[in-house]
Design a protein around this motif. Structure first.
Motif, PDB file in Angstrom:
ATOM      1  N   ASP A 101      33.918  30.532  49.216  1.00 15.90           N
ATOM      2  CA  ASP A 101      33.874  31.280  50.480  1.00 15.90           C
ATOM      3  C   ASP A 101      32.537  31.023  51.174  1.00 15.90           C
ATOM      4  O   ASP A 101      31.625  31.843  51.149  1.00 15.90           O
ATOM      5  CB  ASP A 101      34.077  32.771  50.200  1.00 15.90           C
ATOM      6  N   LYS A 102      32.429  29.881  51.811  1.00 11.93           N
ATOM      7  CA  LYS A 102      31.146  29.421  52.372  1.00 11.93           C
ATOM      8  C   LYS A 102      30.528  30.395  53.375  1.00 11.93           C
ATOM      9  O   LYS A 102      29.320  30.535  53.423  1.00 11.93           O
ATOM     10  CB  LYS A 102      31.335  28.051  53.016  1.00 11.93           C
ATOM     11  N   LYS A 107      37.217  35.854  52.529  1.00 10.45           N
ATOM     12  CA  LYS A 107      38.476  35.111  52.588  1.00 10.45           C
ATOM     13  C   LYS A 107      38.184  33.624  52.542  1.00 10.45           C
ATOM     14  O   LYS A 107      37.165  33.164  53.053  1.00 10.45           O
ATOM     15  CB  LYS A 107      39.238  35.430  53.870  1.00 10.45           C
ATOM     16  N   LEU A 108      39.109  32.901  51.928  1.00  8.53           N
ATOM     17  CA  LEU A 108      39.009  31.445  51.917  1.00  8.53           C
ATOM     18  C   LEU A 108      39.806  30.910  53.090  1.00  8.53           C
ATOM     19  O   LEU A 108      41.021  31.039  53.139  1.00  8.53           O
ATOM     20  CB  LEU A 108      39.558  30.874  50.606  1.00  8.53           C
ATOM     21  N   LEU A 113      39.170  25.975  51.688  1.00  5.44           N
ATOM     22  CA  LEU A 113      40.069  25.414  50.677  1.00  5.44           C
ATOM     23  C   LEU A 113      40.123  23.896  50.739  1.00  5.44           C
ATOM     24  O   LEU A 113      40.079  23.223  49.710  1.00  5.44           O
ATOM     25  CB  LEU A 113      41.478  25.997  50.832  1.00  5.44           C
ATOM     26  N   LYS A 114      40.187  23.360  51.926  1.00  3.19           N
ATOM     27  CA  LYS A 114      40.262  21.905  52.092  1.00  3.19           C
ATOM     28  C   LYS A 114      38.989  21.245  51.528  1.00  3.19           C
ATOM     29  O   LYS A 114      39.068  20.241  50.805  1.00  3.19           O
ATOM     30  CB  LYS A 114      40.442  21.560  53.574  1.00  3.19           C
ATOM     31  N   THR A 115      37.834  21.808  51.849  1.00  2.00           N
ATOM     32  CA  THR A 115      36.565  21.276  51.360  1.00  2.00           C
ATOM     33  C   THR A 115      36.508  21.337  49.841  1.00  2.00           C
ATOM     34  O   THR A 115      36.126  20.370  49.176  1.00  2.00           O
ATOM     35  CB  THR A 115      35.381  22.068  51.966  1.00  2.00           C
ATOM     36  N   TYR A 116      36.892  22.459  49.288  1.00  3.14           N
ATOM     37  CA  TYR A 116      36.854  22.629  47.845  1.00  3.14           C
ATOM     38  C   TYR A 116      37.819  21.673  47.150  1.00  3.14           C
ATOM     39  O   TYR A 116      37.467  21.049  46.143  1.00  3.14           O
ATOM     40  CB  TYR A 116      37.179  24.076  47.478  1.00  3.14           C
ATOM     41  N   GLY A 142      43.253  33.740  59.156  1.00  7.02           N
ATOM     42  CA  GLY A 142      42.341  34.575  58.397  1.00  7.02           C
ATOM     43  C   GLY A 142      41.999  34.057  57.020  1.00  7.02           C
ATOM     44  O   GLY A 142      40.967  34.377  56.464  1.00  7.02           O
ATOM     45  N   GLY A 143      42.879  33.262  56.451  1.00  9.71           N
ATOM     46  CA  GLY A 143      42.626  32.735  55.116  1.00  9.71           C
ATOM     47  C   GLY A 143      43.240  33.598  54.043  1.00  9.71           C
ATOM     48  O   GLY A 143      44.118  34.417  54.290  1.00  9.71           O
TER      49      GLY A 143
END
Length: 161
Positions: A101-102, A107-108, A113-116, A142-143
């Motif tokens: 959660d940068k 929320k992710l 999620l894509k980066t991770y 919102g994630g």
């Protein structure tokens, strides 16, 4: 579809956190070491303040047999809170969520999620990420919350059974 490449089964009930364990097990030797955790935190978040101290604390809590590694059973105990001294939901997965959660909004997002997923070596299309967010009970604007991430991981692993 989830990081493993399997389709999610929305009716699955078995909770298995092996996909999360495998992400943390950077050298794929079947156990999580201090070096694995350092690699995780460095790769996803560019490092973390007090990293060695934090990693040491995590290892102390999780490594119940004191062999210097966290085996899957120990990891699962920490993740699920199946220890008398730990509340349910505490532990390693919350730390993983916070790292992912940068922006710290709880929320992710699609971007988080894509980066991770890219960092972890799991090819995931935008449609895959959107499907994960939906299965986690979130929306693409919102994630997904921490509980949603746990749902995604549990559904992914249950689909393999």
């Amino acid at each position: 579809m989830c990081p493993s490449g399997r389709l999610l089964n929305p009716h699955a009930t078995v909770a298995d956190f092996r996909p999360a364990f495998e992400v943390l097990d950077a050298d794929r030797d079947g156990k999580i070491s201090r070096d694995d955790l350092r690699a995780f935190y460095a790769g996803v978040h560019g490092g973390v303040a007090g990293g060695d101290e934090l990693i040491g604390a995590m290892m102390t809590v999780a490594d119940t047999n004191k062999d210097g590694f966290v085996e899957y059973e120990e990891f699962e105990r920490v993740v699920t809170g199946n220890a008398e001294t730990m509340p349910v939901g505490s532990g390693a997965m919350e730390d993983v969520f916070r790292v992912m959660d940068k922006d710290g909004d709880g929320k992710l997002s699609h971007h988080d999620l894509k980066t991770y997923m890219a960092w972890a070596g799991f090819p995931a299309t935008d449609d895959d990420i959107n499907a994960m967010i939906r299965f986690g009970g979130g929306d693409k604007n919102g994630g997904v919350t921490f509980d949603g991430l746990l749902r995604i991981l549990a559904l992914d692993s249950a689909a393999a059974n």
